[in-house]
Structure formats: C-alpha cells, structure tokens
Design a protein around this motif. Sequence first.
Motif, PDB file in Angstrom:
ATOM      1  N   GLU A  67     111.485 -44.862 -28.073  1.00  0.00           N
ATOM      2  CA  GLU A  67     110.264 -45.904 -28.395  1.00  0.00           C
ATOM      3  C   GLU A  67     109.345 -44.630 -28.174  1.00  0.00           C
ATOM      4  N   ASP A  68     108.484 -44.543 -29.311  1.00  0.00           N
ATOM      5  CA  ASP A  68     107.424 -43.755 -29.261  1.00  0.00           C
ATOM      6  C   ASP A  68     106.076 -44.442 -29.942  1.00  0.00           C
ATOM      7  N   ASP A  69     104.978 -44.750 -29.139  1.00  0.00           N
ATOM      8  CA  ASP A  69     103.998 -45.408 -29.521  1.00  0.00           C
ATOM      9  C   ASP A  69     104.084 -46.378 -30.382  1.00  0.00           C
ATOM     10  N   GLY A  70     104.964 -47.356 -29.942  1.00  0.00           N
ATOM     11  CA  GLY A  70     105.230 -48.482 -30.525  1.00  0.00           C
ATOM     12  C   GLY A  70     106.258 -48.671 -31.629  1.00  0.00           C
ATOM     13  N   VAL A  71     106.840 -47.193 -31.873  1.00  0.00           N
ATOM     14  CA  VAL A  71     107.926 -47.092 -32.918  1.00  0.00           C
ATOM     15  C   VAL A  71     109.200 -47.162 -32.063  1.00  0.00           C
ATOM     16  N   VAL A  72     110.149 -47.999 -32.533  1.00  0.00           N
ATOM     17  CA  VAL A  72     111.451 -47.893 -32.127  1.00  0.00           C
ATOM     18  C   VAL A  72     112.258 -47.555 -33.128  1.00  0.00           C
ATOM     19  N   LEU A  73     113.010 -46.460 -32.728  1.00  0.00           N
ATOM     20  CA  LEU A  73     113.847 -45.327 -33.794  1.00  0.00           C
ATOM     21  C   LEU A  73     115.365 -45.342 -33.092  1.00  0.00           C
TER      22      LEU A  73
ATOM     23  N   CYS B  18     115.011 -39.285 -35.104  1.00  0.00           N
ATOM     24  CA  CYS B  18     114.270 -39.308 -33.915  1.00  0.00           C
ATOM     25  C   CYS B  18     113.742 -37.728 -33.773  1.00  0.00           C
TER      26      CYS B  18
ATOM     27  N   HIS C 140     111.404 -37.118 -36.543  1.00  0.00           N
ATOM     28  CA  HIS C 140     110.226 -37.687 -36.350  1.00  0.00           C
ATOM     29  C   HIS C 140     109.253 -36.994 -35.602  1.00  0.00           C
TER      30      HIS C 140
ATOM     31  N   LYS D 220     105.754 -35.196 -36.154  1.00  0.00           N
ATOM     32  CA  LYS D 220     104.289 -35.861 -35.514  1.00  0.00           C
ATOM     33  C   LYS D 220     103.858 -34.541 -34.696  1.00  0.00           C
TER      34      LYS D 220
END
Length: 215
Positions: free
Chosen positions: A67-73, A79, A82, A86
């Motif tokens: 979970e990264d700033d609202g992104v679920v991956l 991952c 990403h 970023k």
Amino acid sequence: MLVIHGVTRSRASRIIWLCHEIGLPFRQVPVIQAYRIADPDGADAPLNTRSPAFLRLSPAGGIPVIEDDGVVLSESMACTLHLAQKHGPPFGPTDQAEAALMMQWSFYAATSVEPDALTLLFLAGNNDGDRAIVENAAERLERPLSVIEAHLAAHSHLVADRFTVADINMAETIRYAQGYAPLMERFPAIREWLAAAQARPAFRKMWEARLLEPE
C-alpha cells in the motif's frame, strides 16, 4: 508510510531489499503463506494468505502486496519497479529508455529464470526420484543464464552500468538456483555479480531479518 504485506521469507524480500537501498521507511505486516500453516482457517491461525482480512486487500491471496499513498499493488516485481520509478535514480530509471531496460530484465527474470530456478531450490538435494526433474530444470536454465552471463561479462550491471532495481529483481530469482553448483559453476560472471549484490549492506539487512523469521 509504505506498507508491505508479507513475511520476508517470500518475494517480499525483493521489495524490502530495494527499500533498504533507497532508505525508504516502511511498515511490514507479516502475512504468512497459508501452505506453511497446519490449519490456516483455524481461529488461532496467524494472519495468512487465506485470512479474510488479507483477502479483502488481495483477492488473489498472494504475497507480497504493498500500500503506497493509496495505491494497492501486488506482484513483487510490479511493486519494485513502481517504487524504483517513483523514487528515481540511482536505483530507478533516469529516462524512459532505462525504464524499459529495467522492465525487460525484470520480466526476463520472472518468465525465463524463476520457474526453473524454483524447481532447483525445492527439489535439488531431495530423493533420486526428483533427479530427472532437477536436471531438466537446470538444462532449461542454461539458455537464459548464458544470455545474462554474456551481458555481465561485458557490463558491471544489467542497466546503465550501475546497481538498479533490475539487479535486485534478477538477483532474487537467480538466488533460487544459487546452491546448485553443477549449473552455477558454468557462469563465473553471474557468480561474481551475485556475490557483489549479496555483499551490499541493504541485502545483508534484509537477509538478517529473513533469517530471524521461522522457517
């Protein structure tokens, strides 16, 4: 803060290693693989890949998930790629060409190396009934490892002659085959590159945490 769902004795190791390289803080939720638990559905079972709370986050029931700033991956290499993109260089790309090469080597690791490398990890050293399976897996790995060997014989790393997420993704797949000497002894450039990668402080930090987890 980044949240990593998954024990370190899983493909979450790739993400954790990258985070230590970047210096990126994270919180780890130790979701364990259901197959490692006698009764994963029991009332006293630890959080695992069949736990309802985890399945609400990841319907596929696979670790790792971030979970990264609202992104679920999910999917470990998605991952890492990403996070590398970023947070940028040196571990991520400086431009689109580098991003494409990092994806290329990561996908090559996932599709051409990992399946047979996992066979060696799980079956090499077991009973003689598995010998043919192991030898076939090693034979299939000769072609992709030869490609990687040729590249590393001419370059210090996979992309841009610096250590990047591509090296992490590849190293963590080749690690599965690392203990099978009849194969690995044929690839000196890979062995040298892998030893250097695993000597990095970020890898050692991840590995020490992994060893503290129950097998």
